[in-house]
Scaffold this motif. Structure first.
Motif, mmCIF file in Angstrom:
data_model
loop_
_atom_site.group_PDB
_atom_site.id
_atom_site.type_symbol
_atom_site.label_atom_id
_atom_site.label_comp_id
_atom_site.label_asym_id
_atom_site.label_seq_id
_atom_site.Cartn_x
_atom_site.Cartn_y
_atom_site.Cartn_z
ATOM 1 N N GLN A 144 -4.569 -0.907 -10.181
ATOM 2 C CA GLN A 144 -3.144 -2.421 -10.667
ATOM 3 C C GLN A 144 -2.071 -2.586 -9.741
ATOM 4 N N ALA A 145 -2.618 -2.514 -8.496
ATOM 5 C CA ALA A 145 -1.785 -3.347 -7.261
ATOM 6 C C ALA A 145 -2.072 -4.569 -7.064
ATOM 7 N N ILE A 146 -3.715 -4.219 -6.769
ATOM 8 C CA ILE A 146 -4.167 -5.495 -6.524
ATOM 9 C C ILE A 146 -4.319 -6.456 -7.638
ATOM 10 N N ALA A 147 -4.766 -6.161 -8.471
ATOM 11 C CA ALA A 147 -5.385 -6.784 -9.793
ATOM 12 C C ALA A 147 -4.096 -7.627 -10.101
ATOM 13 N N TYR A 148 -2.734 -7.423 -9.993
ATOM 14 C CA TYR A 148 -1.595 -7.879 -11.012
ATOM 15 C C TYR A 148 -1.342 -8.336 -9.630
ATOM 16 N N SER A 149 -1.758 -8.789 -8.861
ATOM 17 C CA SER A 149 -0.888 -9.464 -7.394
ATOM 18 C C SER A 149 -1.705 -10.554 -6.701
ATOM 19 N N PRO A 150 -1.404 -11.469 -6.388
ATOM 20 C CA PRO A 150 -1.805 -12.881 -6.016
ATOM 21 C C PRO A 150 -2.944 -12.816 -5.160
ATOM 22 N N TYR A 151 -4.126 -11.881 -5.208
ATOM 23 C CA TYR A 151 -5.677 -11.948 -5.045
ATOM 24 C C TYR A 151 -6.236 -13.155 -6.098
ATOM 25 N N ILE A 152 -5.694 -12.005 -7.135
ATOM 26 C CA ILE A 152 -6.641 -12.183 -9.068
ATOM 27 C C ILE A 152 -5.465 -13.812 -9.395
ATOM 28 N N SER A 153 -6.520 -14.945 -9.385
ATOM 29 C CA SER A 153 -5.636 -16.155 -9.654
ATOM 30 C C SER A 153 -6.122 -16.393 -11.264
ATOM 31 N N GLU A 154 -5.795 -16.519 -12.323
ATOM 32 C CA GLU A 154 -5.473 -16.017 -13.674
ATOM 33 C C GLU A 154 -6.260 -17.786 -14.355
ATOM 34 N N ASN A 155 -5.585 -18.453 -12.945
ATOM 35 C CA ASN A 155 -6.067 -20.249 -12.930
ATOM 36 C C ASN A 155 -7.521 -20.616 -12.676
ATOM 37 N N ASN A 156 -8.460 -19.333 -11.560
ATOM 38 C CA ASN A 156 -9.589 -19.588 -11.474
ATOM 39 C C ASN A 156 -10.736 -19.171 -12.259
ATOM 40 N N THR A 197 -22.272 -11.622 9.912
ATOM 41 C CA THR A 197 -22.438 -10.538 9.385
ATOM 42 C C THR A 197 -21.745 -9.727 8.535
ATOM 43 N N GLU A 198 -22.734 -9.116 7.254
ATOM 44 C CA GLU A 198 -22.269 -8.648 6.618
ATOM 45 C C GLU A 198 -20.829 -7.755 6.707
ATOM 46 N N GLN A 199 -21.017 -7.114 8.128
ATOM 47 C CA GLN A 199 -19.962 -5.781 8.812
ATOM 48 C C GLN A 199 -18.412 -7.543 8.785
ATOM 49 N N ASP A 200 -18.566 -8.674 8.905
ATOM 50 C CA ASP A 200 -17.559 -8.791 9.277
ATOM 51 C C ASP A 200 -17.045 -9.103 7.447
ATOM 52 N N SER A 201 -17.522 -9.656 7.297
ATOM 53 C CA SER A 201 -17.335 -9.897 5.479
ATOM 54 C C SER A 201 -15.892 -8.816 5.120
ATOM 55 N N PHE A 202 -16.683 -7.053 5.359
ATOM 56 C CA PHE A 202 -15.742 -6.244 5.484
ATOM 57 C C PHE A 202 -14.767 -6.047 6.287
ATOM 58 N N TYR A 203 -14.550 -6.292 7.076
ATOM 59 C CA TYR A 203 -13.579 -6.610 8.095
ATOM 60 C C TYR A 203 -12.751 -7.496 7.729
ATOM 61 N N ASP A 204 -13.279 -8.554 7.232
ATOM 62 C CA ASP A 204 -12.002 -9.443 6.595
ATOM 63 C C ASP A 204 -11.330 -9.511 5.617
ATOM 64 N N PHE A 205 -11.977 -8.374 4.745
ATOM 65 C CA PHE A 205 -11.158 -8.312 3.553
ATOM 66 C C PHE A 205 -10.138 -7.089 3.724
ATOM 67 N N ALA A 206 -10.680 -5.799 4.624
ATOM 68 C CA ALA A 206 -9.845 -5.255 5.397
ATOM 69 C C ALA A 206 -8.191 -5.393 5.960
ATOM 70 N N ARG A 207 -8.680 -6.487 6.682
ATOM 71 C CA ARG A 207 -7.582 -7.510 6.634
ATOM 72 C C ARG A 207 -6.823 -8.026 5.693
ATOM 73 N N SER A 265 -2.632 -7.013 5.367
ATOM 74 C CA SER A 265 -1.754 -8.068 5.760
ATOM 75 C C SER A 265 -0.926 -8.886 4.572
ATOM 76 N N LYS A 266 -1.798 -9.137 3.948
ATOM 77 C CA LYS A 266 -1.241 -9.983 2.588
ATOM 78 C C LYS A 266 -1.178 -9.203 1.222
ATOM 79 N N TYR A 267 -1.523 -8.122 1.022
ATOM 80 C CA TYR A 267 -1.328 -7.774 0.213
ATOM 81 C C TYR A 267 -0.677 -6.348 -0.181
ATOM 82 N N ARG A 268 0.514 -5.463 0.657
ATOM 83 C CA ARG A 268 0.286 -4.924 1.491
ATOM 84 C C ARG A 268 0.586 -3.150 0.038
ATOM 85 N N ALA A 269 1.049 -3.684 -0.536
ATOM 86 C CA ALA A 269 1.443 -2.483 -2.148
ATOM 87 C C ALA A 269 -0.020 -2.466 -2.234
#
Length: 182
Positions: free
Chosen positions: A114-126, A83-93, A97-101
């Motif tokens: 700033q915090a999410i863009a300069y975290s490992p969430y973003i991969s310049e390799n991709n 479901t679409e809602q599952d996507s939103f819940y999984d993202f928030a989870r 859990s992994k990007y606490r800053a």
């Protein structure tokens, strides 16, 4: 889908996920807008994956382990949601859990971006661009905030309410409505 329709449709999902995980729903929705092209991407339409979340990690309450492989240059495996809602819940989870800053500053769009863009969430390799991503979140969040204000409470309550009723409540709250009882 217009930006207005995107907010009407997906703000309630972001709000539920935000409430469940303690995140600002406007930054959740802004990130969904950036990652999904305002719900126009293949990932959003077919995979119900509004955040470009790859199929790394173990299945959880919101993701059953299903994935599909991108046909683009990087051949990444992306999560497929029931479901679409599952996507939103999984993202928030994932963010809490992994990007606490980033999670800790979600009430401030600029700090979150700033915090999410300069975290490992973003991969310049991709092929990701950190600064472009940061600016995109801020811009999308600004648009979303304006659309919510423009539409009033009608948009942010699942199922909506009569706009006349919302106007009446707003007028009563502002003290500008005089009611004459005859």
């Amino acid at each position: 889908m217009t930006k207005e329709a995107f907010v009407d449709t997906y703000y309630p999902l972001a709000k539920k996920a935000g409430d469940a995980f303690g995140l600002n729903p406007e930054v959740i929705l802004a990130q969904a807008a950036i990652e999904s092209g305002w719900a126009s991407s293949y990932g959003a339409r077919v995979r119900k994956n509004f955040f470009g979340i790859t199929a790394a990690g173990s299945p959880n309450a919101y993701w059953d382990g299903s994935y599909s492989v991108s046909k683009k240059q990087y051949k990444l495996k992306f999560r497929v949601y029931q479901t679409e809602q599952d996507s939103f819940y999984d993202f928030a989870r994932l963010i809490t859990s992994k990007y606490r800053a980033a999670s800790a500053v979600s009430s401030d769009t600029t700090q979150y971006a700033q915090a999410i863009a300069y975290s490992p969430y973003i991969s310049e390799n991709n092929g990701d661009n950190r600064e472009g991503y940061r600016k995109g979140i801020i811009s999308a969040a600004s648009s979303i905030s304006e659309l919510i204000k423009k539409a009033g409470t009608r948009q942010i309550i699942p199922g909506g309410i009569n706009p006349v009723f919302v106007g009446l409540i707003g007028a009563l709250t502002a003290g500008t409505l005089a009611i004459a009882l005859t």
